[in-house]
Scaffold this motif. Structure first.
Motif, mmCIF file in Angstrom:
data_model
loop_
_atom_site.group_PDB
_atom_site.id
_atom_site.type_symbol
_atom_site.label_atom_id
_atom_site.label_comp_id
_atom_site.label_asym_id
_atom_site.label_seq_id
_atom_site.Cartn_x
_atom_site.Cartn_y
_atom_site.Cartn_z
ATOM 1 N N UNK A 38 0.824 -1.219 0.000
ATOM 2 C CA UNK A 38 0.000 0.000 0.000
ATOM 3 C C UNK A 38 0.854 1.262 0.000
ATOM 4 N N UNK A 39 0.645 2.126 -0.974
ATOM 5 C CA UNK A 39 1.418 3.362 -1.060
ATOM 6 C C UNK A 39 1.138 4.283 0.125
ATOM 7 N N UNK A 40 -0.010 4.101 0.794
ATOM 8 C CA UNK A 40 -0.338 4.942 1.951
ATOM 9 C C UNK A 40 0.647 4.758 3.093
ATOM 10 N N UNK A 41 1.359 3.642 3.099
ATOM 11 C CA UNK A 41 2.309 3.368 4.177
ATOM 12 C C UNK A 41 3.692 3.941 3.894
ATOM 13 N N UNK A 42 3.873 4.527 2.714
ATOM 14 C CA UNK A 42 5.157 5.160 2.395
ATOM 15 C C UNK A 42 5.167 6.590 2.928
ATOM 16 N N UNK A 43 6.363 7.090 3.219
ATOM 17 C CA UNK A 43 6.479 8.453 3.724
ATOM 18 C C UNK A 43 6.093 9.443 2.630
ATOM 19 N N UNK A 44 5.577 10.582 3.049
ATOM 20 C CA UNK A 44 5.199 11.620 2.096
ATOM 21 C C UNK A 44 3.756 11.550 1.661
ATOM 22 N N UNK B 261 -4.159 9.556 6.784
ATOM 23 C CA UNK B 261 -4.764 9.599 8.108
ATOM 24 C C UNK B 261 -4.567 8.260 8.813
ATOM 25 N N UNK B 262 -4.841 8.235 10.120
ATOM 26 C CA UNK B 262 -4.711 6.984 10.882
ATOM 27 C C UNK B 262 -5.623 5.903 10.312
ATOM 28 N N UNK B 263 -6.858 6.286 9.974
ATOM 29 C CA UNK B 263 -7.805 5.309 9.437
ATOM 30 C C UNK B 263 -7.304 4.735 8.111
ATOM 31 N N UNK B 264 -6.758 5.602 7.251
ATOM 32 C CA UNK B 264 -6.251 5.119 5.969
ATOM 33 C C UNK B 264 -5.058 4.193 6.148
ATOM 34 N N UNK B 265 -4.141 4.563 7.042
ATOM 35 C CA UNK B 265 -2.966 3.717 7.287
ATOM 36 C C UNK B 265 -3.379 2.397 7.927
ATOM 37 N N UNK B 266 -4.352 2.450 8.816
ATOM 38 C CA UNK B 266 -4.822 1.238 9.469
ATOM 39 C C UNK B 266 -5.434 0.280 8.449
ATOM 40 N N UNK B 267 -6.265 0.824 7.571
ATOM 41 C CA UNK B 267 -6.878 0.001 6.521
ATOM 42 C C UNK B 267 -5.820 -0.526 5.560
ATOM 43 N N UNK B 268 -4.823 0.312 5.266
ATOM 44 C CA UNK B 268 -3.766 -0.112 4.356
ATOM 45 C C UNK B 268 -2.934 -1.239 4.951
ATOM 46 N N UNK B 269 -2.697 -1.169 6.265
ATOM 47 C CA UNK B 269 -1.916 -2.228 6.909
ATOM 48 C C UNK B 269 -2.687 -3.542 6.927
ATOM 49 N N UNK B 270 -3.993 -3.469 7.147
ATOM 50 C CA UNK B 270 -4.819 -4.683 7.069
ATOM 51 C C UNK B 270 -4.763 -5.276 5.659
ATOM 52 N N UNK B 271 -4.876 -4.389 4.676
ATOM 53 C CA UNK B 271 -4.801 -4.848 3.280
ATOM 54 C C UNK B 271 -3.469 -5.536 3.017
#
Length: 442
Positions: A309-315, A319-329
């Motif tokens: 998930x690109x949401x987990x890359x810096x820059x 949001x916390x919700x997006x990163x949380x969902x991305x980590x689950x994915x």
């Protein structure tokens, strides 16, 4: 684990296999040839976003805990009573004298992501099954060459690779394929090869990796070699006749004097001149090059190719919700499926398959996945209460209630609640709400 040749052996090639000129003398567009194992290795070394994605995938995979389960998926608590599981657990806890399991596992994932596969060498006693293996080593594909088995075809059980030729320091090893467990991370094989080895996912990133490297090089050049910032020239006044250019000697003196000016400590920031001069700025908007956008586009392409998930890359400023969902994915659609494929290979190779047990990597203790377990438990509780109401209300039979709870039926229990309390009055509590899953049949 195994050495990599020094940079003296590095000869960059382009997508056509020709030697690539990295000195900047060629102004034409050039794309790295990333189907080559050597270029795949150097892409990992020199393209930091690519290395970051691969390393993060390896770190995420390492969060899995080794466990053994039976065919019903229940965890085996005491593996010491089962000899084959005890031997395998001891091997994985100490795979070799140089690595822990986490180091071994992370290295294996990294090699699979770079090259598309990783040969694993099992050092085991001759004539005994692989569960008696003493050591296991990941072999860097950069140092290993497969020997094709030309007797292989689709109608026999011979492996497509006869042996592996491995270079380790000054030694040369010839390892039989029966001692090699081949872990794959790709699905498509080379069209011109018959060894069955998959294409690395890096091979499809020629444009993205090439553009990232070019953009970073451009930024470095612009920072170090901006060129002239502007021009000092003679500034004639209206009451002066004509212009008087600086002679070469004066120009050199002025150029030398400007070296004492700058933005660092000990340098001067203001120029005071005895003669009228003017400053002609030579500015260039660096944003027009869009190097940052090029790098971001390349990172997105790398993330898509590797399923990260690109949401987990810096820059990304997610949001916390997006990163949380991305980590689950990440775990549900990448890490866990890959670990299942790898562990199935281990089960087959070690002789665990068919014994009623399986080797797994368990990720359920991760906080990001615990939230889903909590929601699942809440959902099951709501379903159980709903079924209980229907059962006590006489709308469904005992067995129908158990089916709704995904439990096995009981022979002779296709009865309603009023029949049940007459048949088994001793097991019904005062409030007559004995849960279906807990009630006993006398």
């Amino acid at each position: 684990m195994f050495p990599i040749p020094t940079t003296k052996d590095f000869i960059p090639v382009d997508a056509h296999g020709d030697v690539l000129d990295l000195r900047g003398t060629n102004t034409n567009a050039a794309w790295l040839g990333l189907e080559n194992k050597m270029m795949q290795y150097w892409a990992y070394n020199y393209c930091s976003p690519l290395a970051a994605v691969i390393d993060r995938l390896a770190e995420a995979d390492t969060n899995g805990k080794i466990e053994f389960v039976n065919d019903d998926g229940d965890t085996i608590k005491n593996i010491r009573k089962i000899p084959i599981l005890s031997r395998v657990k001891k091997l994985l806890d100490n795979p070799n004298p140089f690595q822990t399991w986490h180091e071994f596992n992370s290295q294996q994932v990294v090699l699979c992501k770079i090259f598309g596969y990783c040969p694993v060498f099992f050092v085991s006693p001759e004539g005994m099954d692989k569960s008696y293996t003493k050591y296991i080593f990941n072999i860097n594909p950069f140092l290993a060459t497969p020997t094709i088995n030309y007797d292989f075809d689709l109608y026999n059980e011979l492996p497509p690779i006869k042996s592996w030729s491995v270079r380790i320091y000054s030694q040369h090893l010839e390892i039989d394929s029966k001692d090699i467990l081949l872990i794959k991370d790709g699905y498509i094989h080379h069209s011109i090869q018959t060894d069955g080895l998959p294409i690395s996912k890096i091979a499809g990133l020629d444009y993205f990796v090439s553009n990232i490297c070019a953009a970073m090089e451009a930024d470095n050049v612009l920072l170090k070699k901006k060129g002239p910032l502007g021009i000092f020239s003679y500034d004639p006044k209206p009451d002066m006749a004509g212009s008087l250019p600086l002679n070469p000697k004066k120009a050199d003196e002025l150029q030398e004097a400007l070296k004492s000016y700058g933005l660092t400590l000990g340098q001067l920031q203001y120029v005071i001149s005895k003669i009228p001069i003017k400053w002609n700025s030579m500015s260039y908007n660096l944003r027009d090059l869009m190097t940052k956008e090029t790098v971001r586009q390349g990172i997105d392409g790398i993330c898509d190719r590797f399923g990260y998930p690109a949401e987990l890359m810096s820059g990304k400023n997610a949001t916390y919700e997006n990163r949380n969902s991305a980590e689950k994915f990440l775990y549900q659609n990448n890490v866990i499926p890959f670990s299942l494929r790898r562990m199935n290979k281990y089960n087959d190779f070690l002789g665990i398959t068919g014994s009623g047990y399986n080797l797994n990597l368990d990720y359920q203790d991760l906080p990001v996945l615990q939230e889903d377990l909590l929601k699942s438990g809440q959902s099951r509780l709501a379903t159980s209460n709903s079924v209980q109401v229907d059962w006590v209300g006489g709308l469904i039979t005992w067995n129908e209630a158990r089916l709704l709870l995904e439990l096995d039926t009981v022979p002779g229990m296709d009865i309603y609640y009023n029949e049940y309390i007459k048949k088994y009055p001793s097991v019904i509590p005062i409030n007559n709400t004995k849960p279906i899953a807990d009630a006993k049949v006398a």
